[in-house]
Structures are given as structure tokens and as C-alpha cells.
Write an enzyme that holds these catalytic residues in place. Structure first.
Site, PDB file in Angstrom:
ATOM      1  N   GLU A   1       0.967  -0.940   0.095  1.00  0.00           N
ATOM      2  CA  GLU A   1      -0.164  -0.292   0.066  1.00  0.00           C
ATOM      3  C   GLU A   1       0.830   1.952  -0.097  1.00  0.00           C
ATOM      4  OE1 GLU A   1      -4.112  -1.476   2.630  1.00  0.00           O
ATOM      5  OE2 GLU A   1      -2.699  -1.400   3.686  1.00  0.00           O
TER       6      GLU A   1
HETATM    7  C1  ACM Z   1      -2.104  -5.375   4.129  1.00  0.00           C
HETATM    8  O1  ACM Z   1      -3.303  -5.545   4.496  1.00  0.00           O
HETATM    9  N1  ACM Z   1      -1.943  -3.921   3.714  1.00  0.00           N
HETATM   10  C2  ACM Z   1      -0.558  -5.914   3.858  1.00  0.00           C
END
Ligand code: ACM
Length: 459
Positions: A274
Site C-alpha cells: 500500500e
Molecule cells: C495489507 O493488508 N495491507 C497487507
């Protein structure tokens, strides 16, 4: 005769009820238990367990196999009586993990110990600790004391924070080892690093304020992240370490180098998920650098699957897949790239994330991974059917993460984890050919009252 009605989770490789009378030890503290460990009897973690009316014999290939046979034995016992059985057992996958997010809500050592005990009783053998995130830095490092001095004081929702002093870290490692569990520490970079900027504002970029940040603040509170100040909300993807800064390189070398030195297990997780606030070229340079540092320190890097897109990632790196059972557009190729590197750990979020709500009315849990995850959802999937080109040989194992945005304490963690943790345990341990929902549902129903009477909070 097979014995699906015995409350055994995960189901052992083979269970046969014999014609012998059950075993009723005269003294419950003296089981007449014979344990033999002999490496020539089978593969790693394997065992055989025999109960006759005269007593109990365990023959295991290694101490872990003997430990897992004892877990099976504990599930066999009812009111001091053991059915006469012959059980052969061995795991399907060698990596069977649980993950605790101790960054969003810090969890004290006693809670981690209790969770280790719960997971080990289900034959999990790895504990992944997500030690850092935007909301806090949770492990004391001698090379960087400011991280815990300045960036560990709070948790999500404005709750109190905390961190593991090195003595606490040793206590966690020791307890895990006593349950045949390897600890996998994660320092998430280059995103999820707002807390680094609370200790060192000069190492991070300004938060990227997207609509997602504004919507998350509206829905859950926690405000808008500001560089240098603690963040207590739930938003993701806004923070990044600076790129092309020698001070950041020195930081990565200190943090991963010291963590490698104080961690006995083979793996060190560098995160990499992310990174919406990081330029893609900068992201690639970070992943290359972090995995190279970890490998040079003698550890196997692990990264969330997005990092698979980076051509120069260290070739030993293991990928952890966290998209869905049906991969969304563009998510499968980076994950598949690990098939020719260190292999894959599978944590499909719509079935294996224990922090998803178990029913729509639960105040605990989130719903972003396709809504509510029922026990049946958590059970009804096959690891080799997710990513083309990723079969039994490329899958190192399975992991059930538990993120802690809404989970404040052990009771919250237990309510989210149980009974779904049993489904993931069975996917990770039991033979694919034995996969059967009706059998699993009956066996879990047999275990739930035992778990409750052991004090585990189950919804
Ligand atoms: C995640 O759930 N960002 C690994």
C-alpha cells in the site's frame, strides 16, 4: 473406521478408531505416555499416536512432531477418557502462520503469549508480528532509541500505546520457541511509516491526503495525518520514507541490521504494501535496498505481494499474497513473480484475514475484504486454485493475519479469531483430499465448548 466425529482440528492426516476399549487412566496426571523421537520415522513435524486401553504411545520424527501429537491428544480427551485410535500425522505446508498487528493497537507480552498458545494448539508454527505502522513503533532498538521514546505512546482510536523493550522481545521469542513457533518480525517500509516521522520528521515525506483519508476520517475519526504528530486513525497509503536521502539509507541499515541480530528465525519481513504515497521508481529502489540489507544480514526477506513487481528485489525474497481468492485486476502477476524467487505465503484477505467482521452486527472488525467473512468462507478455499502457476511446490504455506484497528485486547482478538482460526489451521495442515465442510463444521462444534470452558471468548 475414520472418525470425523472426534473434535480434531486440524484433521490429522489419518485417523482410525480401533476396536480396543478406550483408555481410562487411573490417575489423570499419569497417562502412561511413551514418547519416542526418531528422525527416521518420517518428515519434519510428523508423528504417529496410538491409544490403547493400556496407555498412549507417541512416535515422532522430531520434538515439534511430538508437540503436535500432544495437541491432538488434548483434543481427544473427554472427561478423562481417551478413545482407542491410531493416528498418523504430518503437515501439508511447512509454513503455518498467524499474524498479530501490534502497531494499530499495542498488545502486551501476556497477550502475545496467550495468542501463541492458542495458535500452537492448532499446529501453527510461525508468529508474524507487524511491529510498526503509521500509528506506532513497537520495538526498542538500541541503534534508534528515539523510535520508541517518541513514536510509541498512542494506538488507533486514541488508545494508549506501548512497545517491547528488548527483554520483552526475548520473552516473546522464548515463549514462541517453547511452543515450536518461529517469530517473523515485520518493519513495514517505505509506506506505513508515519510513526517514523514522529521520531524523525526529516526522514519522511509529507502525508499524501487523498479522498480515502478524508472519507476514513469521516467514518472512523482519527483526524488528518500531519507530519511529526501521532496519527490515531485507520487510513492507509498516505505515508512514505523519503527517497534518495543518505539519512534514510542509514536508518534502513540500522533498523534491519539490528532486528536481524536480535531475531533467531530465518525470516525478516520488510512490508512493502500500500505505498500509494511513494513514486513507483522510488518504491522499486526501496524494495531493492531493504531486501538486499536483510539478505546481507543473513535472513530471508519477506514482502507483501506488491513488491513482486520489482525486478531487482533480492531473489531469495518470499512473497505474501493478500489480495482475494479471485485476484483483482493486476494483483496476480506481482504475486506470481515470487514463484521463481523464495515462494509464496498465502493470506487471501477475503478468507484468511481474521479481522474481517464475522457477522454484520459485530462492532469488532472491518468489511473492506468483500464484507463479512463467515466460518464457511474461511474454510472453503483451496490454496493451489488461487494463482495460475503457483501450485503445491511454490506455496511455502498459509498465514492468517489479524489486524488490530478495532481490536484493543486479548478478548477482542479472540472474538475475531475464533473459530475461524481453526479453518485456516486446517487449510494449512490437513491433506487437501480430506477437505470437507460438514466434517469440519461438526468437529469445530465439538471444540467450541472446550475453548469456551478454557476461557477463550468466542462470539
Ligand atoms: C495489507 O493488508 N495491507 C497487507
Amino acid at each position: 473406521m475414520t472418525a470425523p466425529s472426534l473434535p480434531l482440528v486440524p484433521l490429522p492426516a489419518s485417523v482410525t478408531l480401533t476396536d480396543a476399549a478406550p483408555y481410562r487412566p487411573a490417575d489423570p496426571d499419569d497417562l502412561h505416555l511413551t514418547v519416542t523421537v526418531d528422525a527416521s520415522t518420517g518428515g519434519p513435524e510428523s508423528s504417529s499416536l496410538q491409544v490403547t486401553e493400556r496407555g498412549i504411545r507417541i512416535m515422532a520424527a522430531d520434538p515439534a512432531g511430538a508437540f503436535y501429537a500432544r495437541q491432538t491428544l488434548a483434543q481427544l480427551e473427554t472427561d478423562g477418557v481417551y478413545p482407542a485410535v491410531e493416528i498418523q500425522d504430518a503437515p501439508r505446508f511447512r509454513y503455518r502462520g498467524v499474524m498479530l498487528d501490534v502497531a494499530r493497537h499495542f498488545q502486551p507480552v501476556e497477550t502475545v503469549r496467550a495468542y501463541i498458545d492458542h495458535a500452537a494448539s492448532l499446529k501453527f508454527n510461525h508468529l508474524h508480528l507487524h511491529l510498526t505502522d503509521d500509528q506506532g513503533w513497537r520495538i526498542a532498538l538500541d541503534s534508534r532509541p528515539e523510535l520508541t521514546e517518541k513514536a510509541s505512546g498512542t494506538s488507533a482510536l486514541g488508545d494508549p500505546g506501548g512497545y517491547y523493550a528488548q527483554a520483552d522481545w526475548t520473552a516473546i521469542l522464548d515463549h514462541a520457541a517453547s511452543r515450536h513457533m518461529t517469530v517473523v518480525p515485520e518493519i513495514d517500509v517505505p509506506g506505513h511509516t508515519h510513526a517514523v516521522g514522529v521520531a524523525y520528521p526529516g526522514l519522511v515525506a509529507d502525508p499524501v491526503i487523498s479522498d480515502h483519508i478524508l472519507e476514513t476520517a469521516e467514518a472512523f475519526g482519527g483526524g488528518i495525518p500531519t507530519r511529526g504528530f501521532p496519527y490515531t486513525g485507520f487510513a492507509v497509503g498516505f505515508s512514505s520514507l523519503k527517497h534518495d536521502d543518505p539519512a534514510v539509507d542509514a536508518f534502513l541499515a540500522d533498523v534491519f541490521g539490528e532486528l536481524a541480530a536480535i531475531t533467531p528465525g530465518p525470516y525478516l519481513h520488510i512490508g512493502g504494501d500500500e505505498c500509494l504515497g511513494t513514486d513507483p521508481a522510488d518504491y522499486a529502489a526501496f524494495v531493492e535496498k531493504a531486501t538486499a540489507i536483510v539478505a546481507a544480514a543473513g535472513k530471508i526477506p519477506v514482502a507483501w505481494h506488491e513488491a513482486g513487481a520489482v525486478a531487482g528485489i533480492h531473489p531469495s525474497t518470499v512473497g505474501q499474497y493478500w489480495n482475494f481468492v479471485q485476484p483483482q485486476e493486476g494483483q496476480d502477476a506481482p504475486a506470481r513473480a515470487f514463484a521463481t524467487r523464495g515462494g509464496l505465503i498465502l493470506s487471501p484477505a477475503d478468507v484468511a484475514y481474521l479481522d474481517m467482521k464475522f457477522d454484520a452486527l459485530s462492532p469488532l472488525g472491518l468489511v473492506w475484504a468483500k464484507g463479512v467473512t463467515t466460518l464457511r468462507d474461511a474454510y472453503d478455499w483451496e490454496p493451489t486454485a488461487i494463482l495460475d502457476g503457483v501450485g503445491e511446490q511454490q506455496i511455502l504455506g498459509i498465514e492468517a493475519p489479524l489486524w488490530s484497528e478495532t481490536a484493543r485486547d486479548l478478548g477482542d482478538l479472540e472474538q475475531l479469531a475464533f473459530p475461524r482460526i481453526g479453518a485456516i489451521a486446517e487449510i494449512a495442515w490437513s491433506p487437501a483430499a480430506a477437505h470437507d465442510w460438514d466434517s469440519f463444521a461438526a468437529r469445530i462444534a465439538g471444540l467450541v465448548p472446550r475453548w469456551r470452558s478454557a476461557g477463550i471468548r468466542i462470539p
